[in-house]
Enzyme design. Structure first.
Site, mmCIF file in Angstrom:
data_model
loop_
_atom_site.group_PDB
_atom_site.id
_atom_site.type_symbol
_atom_site.label_atom_id
_atom_site.label_comp_id
_atom_site.label_asym_id
_atom_site.label_seq_id
_atom_site.Cartn_x
_atom_site.Cartn_y
_atom_site.Cartn_z
ATOM 1 N N ALA A 378 0.735 -1.337 -0.040
ATOM 2 C CA ALA A 378 -0.012 -0.124 0.021
ATOM 3 C C ALA A 378 0.803 1.268 0.094
ATOM 4 O O ALA A 378 0.220 2.252 -0.070
ATOM 5 C CB ALA A 378 -0.853 -0.055 1.195
ATOM 6 N N LYS A 424 -6.564 6.452 -11.230
ATOM 7 C CA LYS A 424 -5.745 7.408 -11.795
ATOM 8 C C LYS A 424 -4.795 6.751 -12.850
ATOM 9 O O LYS A 424 -4.129 7.270 -13.665
ATOM 10 C CB LYS A 424 -5.113 8.366 -10.968
ATOM 11 C CG LYS A 424 -6.163 9.262 -10.086
ATOM 12 C CD LYS A 424 -5.495 10.013 -9.146
ATOM 13 C CE LYS A 424 -6.717 10.831 -8.375
ATOM 14 N NZ LYS A 424 -7.514 10.136 -7.782
ATOM 15 N N LYS A 436 1.733 4.842 -11.213
ATOM 16 C CA LYS A 436 0.991 3.806 -10.835
ATOM 17 C C LYS A 436 0.872 2.554 -11.706
ATOM 18 O O LYS A 436 0.663 1.409 -11.535
ATOM 19 C CB LYS A 436 -0.239 4.196 -10.047
ATOM 20 C CG LYS A 436 -0.025 4.758 -8.766
ATOM 21 C CD LYS A 436 0.562 4.143 -7.562
ATOM 22 C CE LYS A 436 -0.193 3.285 -7.000
ATOM 23 N NZ LYS A 436 0.232 2.601 -5.575
ATOM 24 N N THR A 486 -12.355 22.524 -8.445
ATOM 25 C CA THR A 486 -11.534 22.935 -9.879
ATOM 26 C C THR A 486 -12.680 23.268 -10.780
ATOM 27 O O THR A 486 -11.961 24.206 -11.724
ATOM 28 C CB THR A 486 -10.417 21.858 -9.903
ATOM 29 O OG1 THR A 486 -11.111 20.576 -9.800
ATOM 30 C CG2 THR A 486 -9.494 21.913 -9.063
ATOM 31 N N GLU A 557 -4.947 16.816 -13.518
ATOM 32 C CA GLU A 557 -6.308 16.240 -13.399
ATOM 33 C C GLU A 557 -6.845 16.223 -14.635
ATOM 34 O O GLU A 557 -6.612 16.588 -15.797
ATOM 35 C CB GLU A 557 -6.858 17.404 -12.444
ATOM 36 C CG GLU A 557 -6.283 17.315 -11.082
ATOM 37 C CD GLU A 557 -7.324 18.405 -10.122
ATOM 38 O OE1 GLU A 557 -7.480 17.929 -8.931
ATOM 39 O OE2 GLU A 557 -7.750 19.409 -10.676
#
Length: 652
Positions: A378, A424, A436, A486, A557
């Site tokens: 993790a 993501k 990732k 945002t 993002e």
């Protein structure tokens, strides 16, 4: 009075009551005109009868029960004990009668059946009654003491209880026991028509929940307490809206897992939180499969002090591992979770290890010494904007840290390695997401030639995790605003930390290696809706008391996070909330060569890092499709799993 003296006094009272009721039973059987020979026989047998009945009480542990806490369980035990004693006396009576002609002394041992039955009824009432009186006296003294406390001058708040089920009744009982809470129940609301008009624990069930506003006016209720132990976020949202329209404050009891033995910890009753509004159906786990995988095994968790890592440790301890190794870089975070587990699960062998997953020597020594059979990985850098500023550190931790612990797991023969991934990583537009995804590709490639079962588990945002949007909004509300969002169409999947951790453990029992498990995150939530809900829950009005400002999307993002691989590759598993993507792994030698080039650029210019990362993750930098503005899509038209195209690297 000492405990020994108290127990002795209770035994004396029990014996005295048993003796008295036996003689009273003799009198009632003969309408107080007892024949002389029967009366003499009763006096003669009195000590034996009392001894037999007390022996059965002792056999059923009745003397060990505290009188002040007597309840249904204790009453049931008393019934079994006394009925067994009476059955024994009846057996003696029926055996003695036919045997009297052979042994005249048996005439003195049998007891009339009527006396035995009356004695049973009276003894049960007496033994239960004296304990009930003790409990009533104790609770009155306790209520008087609590009522005279610091809050004694505070007027009790008239409160409507919503939900007259098991949890609601537990709340009603505990409210009575805790007058210092200053809660005055004025009625239940429940949508079960059979309950409306009844009285439960002295509290009337007045109407269904739709009548909340009307009932508030007639009863003068000042607050509403939602007493459902398990319900959906939509139901809670509807109830909160009803409370808003009726101008009363809503509170909620803890979840079902916090209600133990029918008692609610009323100190945990709290205001409605955003987690309640987003609550989904409780996760149904295959506990047997998880237990089989963990019980008696050594489990190692990296990032054990983080939001997900610490909850994984708590969940793992439920299944009795032989040893739990907690690996964490941050000393304070490791100290906190280790201290908590020492207190809550002292039976588990806990090994706290301060170490960085990028430190090959430290990790190798840790794995060699403790020989974990299951590794839950993790540890990661997770903050998207921060990793845009520091791409090299994202690469070192998320990619090469994963490579380090994965290689060691492979070399030392770890049975199962589970990597915690993120939504993501799908069509990533950020350094964090791409790093990732690169880590996913590595463990997939390694799995193709390893005996260790490497799998990844991918999910979205977890509510309340460190650095997530909800703590940020709460901080902004506390400052008086504004709340910064945002983009008005920014959406994210959300899941509670315990739910995510439980599903990770479930996924850890599945797969043969190389799979990416995808957790069903439900429906995505607009961040601006989340912000408005938080403002309302704070007792303020969005856009009036607290301003909401749109600041523009930050680097890395995208409007909508995707979770899944293409539809034809995302298959159902035996668990309804877990899907699996079976993707072709990339070539390990080729990937190792690309990672070596990436490592040489890790401390270089950010543009060079991005370029090398894009060579490994070709879709890095692609933008997700903008969401349409306007009305919300219907649930029927909104997919629960968004497709992701198969990667070029995967096809090769």
């Amino acid at each position: 009075m000492s405990k020994v003296a108290s127990k002795a006094l209770q035994a004396v009272l029990d014996v005295a009551l048993l003796a008295i009721v036996f003689m009273v039973a003799c009198g009632l059987r003969f309408d107080w005109n007892v024949p002389r020979e029967v009366l003499e026989r009763c006096f003669l047998l009195l000590p034996y009868v009392v001894a037999i009945k007390y022996l059965f009480l002792y056999r059923f542990d009745v003397p060990r029960f505290a009188w002040r806490y007597v309840g249904l369980r204790e009453v049931t035990r008393i019934f079994y004990a006394l009925s067994s004693a009476s059955a024994f006396l009846l057996l003696v009576r029926f055996v003695a009668v036919p045997m009297r002609k052979h042994a005249r002394w048996l005439d003195e041992t049998w007891i009339p059946t009527g006396i035995i039955l009356i004695d049973f009824i009276l003894a049960f009432c007496a033994i239960v009654g004296i304990r009930a009186l003790r409990r009533v006296h104790s609770e009155r003294r306790r209520r008087a003491f609590l009522s005279s406390g610091p809050s004694s001058e505070v007027e009790a708040v008239p409160t409507l209880l919503i939900g007259a089920g098991q949890a609601g009744l537990a709340v009603a009982r505990d409210i009575y026991r805790h007058p210092n809470l200053r809660i005055k129940p004025v009625g239940f609301l429940d949508d079960d028509r059979l309950k409306v008009g009844t009285i439960l624990h002295g509290i009337p069930v007045l109407a269904g929940t739709a009548s909340l506003a009307e009932v508030v006016k007639t009863t003068g209720a000042k607050q509403v307490l939602i007493t459902f132990a398990a319900t959906s976020g939509k139901q809670i949202r509807d109830l909160v809206d009803l409370c808003d329209r009726a101008s009363v404050k809503a509170k909620i009891i803890p979840g079902l897992h916090e209600i133990v033995g029918g008692h609610v910890n009323l100190s945990r009753v709290r205001d409605i939180a955003i987690e309640d509004l987003l609550r989904r159906e409780p996760v149904a786990l295959d506990g047997e499969a998880i237990s089989d995988a963990i019980r008696g095994r050594t489990v190692l968790v990296t990032g054990a002090g983080g939001s997900i890592g610490s909850e994984l440790c708590r969940q793992i301890c439920r299944f009795s591992p032989k040893r739990l190794v907690l690996v964490e870089q941050a000393e304070n975070a490791l100290f906190e979770i280790h201290r908590e587990l020492l207190r809550t699960v002292p039976e588990v062998d806990l090994i706290p290890v301060i170490g960085d997953i990028t430190d090959d020597r430290r990790m190798r020594a840790t794995f060699t010494k403790h020989a974990p059979e299951i590794v839950l990985h993790a540890a990661a850098h997770k903050h998207v904007p921060m990793m845009e500023y520091n791409p090299g550190e994202a690469i070192k931790n998320n990619v090469f840290g994963t490579q380090t612990v994965a290689d060691i797991s492979d070399e030392l023969g770890v049975e199962r390695f589970v990597m915690i991934s993120t939504d993501k990583a799908v069509n990533p537009t950020s350094i964090m997401g791409a790093s990732k995804r690169a880590a996913e590709l590595y463990i997939q490639a390694l799995s193709a030639r390893s005996k260790t079962k490497f799998v990844a588990v991918r999910f979205g945002n977890v509510l309340g995790s460190a650095g997530s949007v909800i703590p940020l909004f709460q901080e902004q509300i506390a400052r008086g605003g504004p709340l910064t969002v945002t983009h008005p169409e920014m959406r994210r999947y959300f899941m509670t930390i315990p739910e995510a951790s439980q599903l990770v453990l479930q996924a850890a029992t599945m797969g043969d290696g190389g799979e990416i498990f995808i957790l069903d995150m439900g429906e995505p939530v607009r961040i601006v809706d989340l912000a408005r809900d938080l403002v309302k829950l704070s007792g303020l009005r969005p856009d009036e008391d607290i301003e909401i400002q749109f600041t523009g999307m930050r680097p890395g993002e995208k409007l909508f996070e995707e979770l899944s691989v293409a539809n034809e590759n995302a298959n159902k598993t035996r668990h309804a909330k877990i899907f699996v993507g079976n993707l072709s792994p990339v070539s390990l030698p080729r990937l190792l060569d690309q990672l070596a080039q990436l490592a040489r650029e890790a401390d270089g210019e950010p543009e060079a890092v991005r370029a090398r990362l894009a060579a490994i993750v070709p879709e890095f930098g692609a933008t997700s499709e903008p969401l349409p503005s306007g009305p919300e899509p219907s649930e029927a038209s909104r997919p629960s799993l968004r497709p992701m195209p198969v990667l070029a690297a995967e096809r090769g």
